[in-house]
Design a protein around this motif. Structure first.
Motif, short mmCIF file in Angstrom:
data_model
loop_
_atom_site.label_atom_id
_atom_site.label_comp_id
_atom_site.label_asym_id
_atom_site.label_seq_id
_atom_site.Cartn_x
_atom_site.Cartn_y
_atom_site.Cartn_z
N ASN A 121 0.85 -1.19 0.00
CA ASN A 121 0.00 0.00 0.00
C ASN A 121 0.89 1.24 0.00
OD1 ASN A 121 -2.41 -1.60 0.07
ND2 ASN A 121 -2.02 -1.94 2.24
N THR A 122 0.82 2.05 1.02
CA THR A 122 1.62 3.26 1.08
C THR A 122 3.09 2.94 1.36
OG1 THR A 122 -0.27 4.53 1.87
CG2 THR A 122 1.91 5.48 2.24
N MET A 123 3.97 3.65 0.67
CA MET A 123 5.40 3.63 0.96
C MET A 123 5.81 5.05 1.31
SD MET A 123 6.89 1.10 -2.00
CE MET A 123 8.33 0.56 -1.04
N GLY A 124 6.78 5.17 2.19
CA GLY A 124 7.14 6.52 2.59
C GLY A 124 8.54 6.63 3.15
N TRP A 125 8.92 7.87 3.34
CA TRP A 125 10.22 8.19 3.94
C TRP A 125 9.98 9.03 5.20
CZ3 TRP A 125 14.74 6.14 2.40
CH2 TRP A 125 14.80 5.57 1.12
N TYR A 126 10.67 8.65 6.25
CA TYR A 126 10.66 9.39 7.50
C TYR A 126 12.11 9.76 7.82
CZ TYR A 126 5.89 7.73 8.34
OH TYR A 126 4.54 7.49 8.24
N ARG A 127 12.27 10.71 8.72
CA ARG A 127 13.62 11.07 9.16
C ARG A 127 13.63 11.38 10.64
NH1 ARG A 127 14.34 16.89 5.96
NH2 ARG A 127 12.90 18.12 7.27
N GLN A 128 14.80 11.18 11.21
CA GLN A 128 14.97 11.47 12.63
C GLN A 128 16.33 12.13 12.83
OE1 GLN A 128 14.47 8.13 15.28
NE2 GLN A 128 14.03 9.49 16.99
N ALA A 129 16.29 13.37 13.29
CA ALA A 129 17.51 14.10 13.61
C ALA A 129 17.84 13.87 15.09
CB ALA A 129 17.30 15.59 13.33
N PRO A 130 19.10 14.06 15.47
CA PRO A 130 19.50 13.85 16.87
C PRO A 130 18.65 14.68 17.83
CG PRO A 130 21.43 14.09 15.49
CD PRO A 130 20.26 14.40 14.61
N GLY A 131 18.11 14.02 18.83
CA GLY A 131 17.32 14.72 19.83
C GLY A 131 15.91 15.06 19.42
N LYS A 132 15.51 14.61 18.24
CA LYS A 132 14.17 14.93 17.75
C LYS A 132 13.39 13.66 17.47
CE LYS A 132 15.25 19.42 15.70
NZ LYS A 132 15.09 20.28 14.49
N GLN A 133 12.07 13.82 17.39
CA GLN A 133 11.22 12.68 17.07
C GLN A 133 11.27 12.36 15.58
OE1 GLN A 133 7.27 13.64 18.59
NE2 GLN A 133 7.70 12.54 20.48
N ARG A 134 10.98 11.12 15.26
CA ARG A 134 10.90 10.74 13.86
C ARG A 134 9.70 11.45 13.23
NH1 ARG A 134 11.59 4.46 12.26
NH2 ARG A 134 13.33 4.87 13.68
N GLU A 135 9.91 11.97 12.02
CA GLU A 135 8.85 12.70 11.35
C GLU A 135 8.68 12.22 9.91
OE1 GLU A 135 9.79 16.86 11.05
OE2 GLU A 135 11.62 16.51 9.87
N LEU A 136 7.46 12.36 9.42
CA LEU A 136 7.19 12.01 8.03
C LEU A 136 7.81 13.05 7.10
CD1 LEU A 136 5.62 10.34 5.85
CD2 LEU A 136 3.75 11.99 6.18
N VAL A 137 8.51 12.56 6.10
CA VAL A 137 9.05 13.44 5.05
C VAL A 137 8.10 13.45 3.86
CG1 VAL A 137 10.95 13.84 3.46
CG2 VAL A 137 11.42 12.99 5.77
N ALA A 138 7.77 12.26 3.37
CA ALA A 138 6.86 12.14 2.23
C ALA A 138 6.37 10.71 2.14
CB ALA A 138 7.57 12.53 0.92
N ASP A 139 5.17 10.54 1.60
CA ASP A 139 4.71 9.20 1.31
C ASP A 139 3.94 9.18 0.00
OD1 ASP A 139 2.20 9.27 3.98
OD2 ASP A 139 2.08 10.04 1.94
#
Length: 122
Positions: A32-50
């Motif tokens: 179904n959906t595929m996506g990219w997330y990112r996590q910077a140091p000290g931050k929560q993982r966030e959606l970049v795009a799907d």
């Protein structure tokens, strides 16, 4: 089960470009959906795009106009073209896929890649 293997991260100067790839393999009925997330140091993982199986896309406001997500359904692969990179894009980027793995069961499950580091220098 399902494995997601990412590639394409690295070090780039601000204003540069990178292209991430993520290939899914294993027992796959459909994705179904595929996506990219990112996590910077000290931050929560966030959606970049799907992107849905039909090609509908969704972007975080911070990357709109700079990043483009695409997928090749025949190859079970999703891509992220990242242009005009900024230092604040520095993070570990994770691939995600929502995968149906049994023909008799309509449920789909989320799988994650191991992450690939993207570092943007100023």
């Amino acid at each position: 089960q399902v494995q997601l293997v990412e590639s394409g991260g690295g070090l780039v100067q601000a204003g540069g470009s990178l292209r991430l790839s993520c290939a899914a393999s294993g027992i796959i009925i459909n994705i179904n959906t595929m996506g990219w997330y990112r996590q910077a140091p000290g931050k929560q993982r966030e959606l970049v795009a799907d992107i849905s199986s039909g090609g509908s896309t969704n972007y975080a406001d911070s990357v709109k106009g700079r990043f483009t997500i695409s997928r090749d359904n025949a190859k079970n692969t999703v891509y992220l073209q990242m242009n005009s990179l900024k230092p604040e894009d520095t993070a570990v980027y994770y691939c995600n896929a929502n995968v149906r793995i049994w023909a008799w069961n309509p449920n789909a499950y989320d799988y994650w890649g191991q992450g690939t580091q993207v570092t943007v220098s100023s």
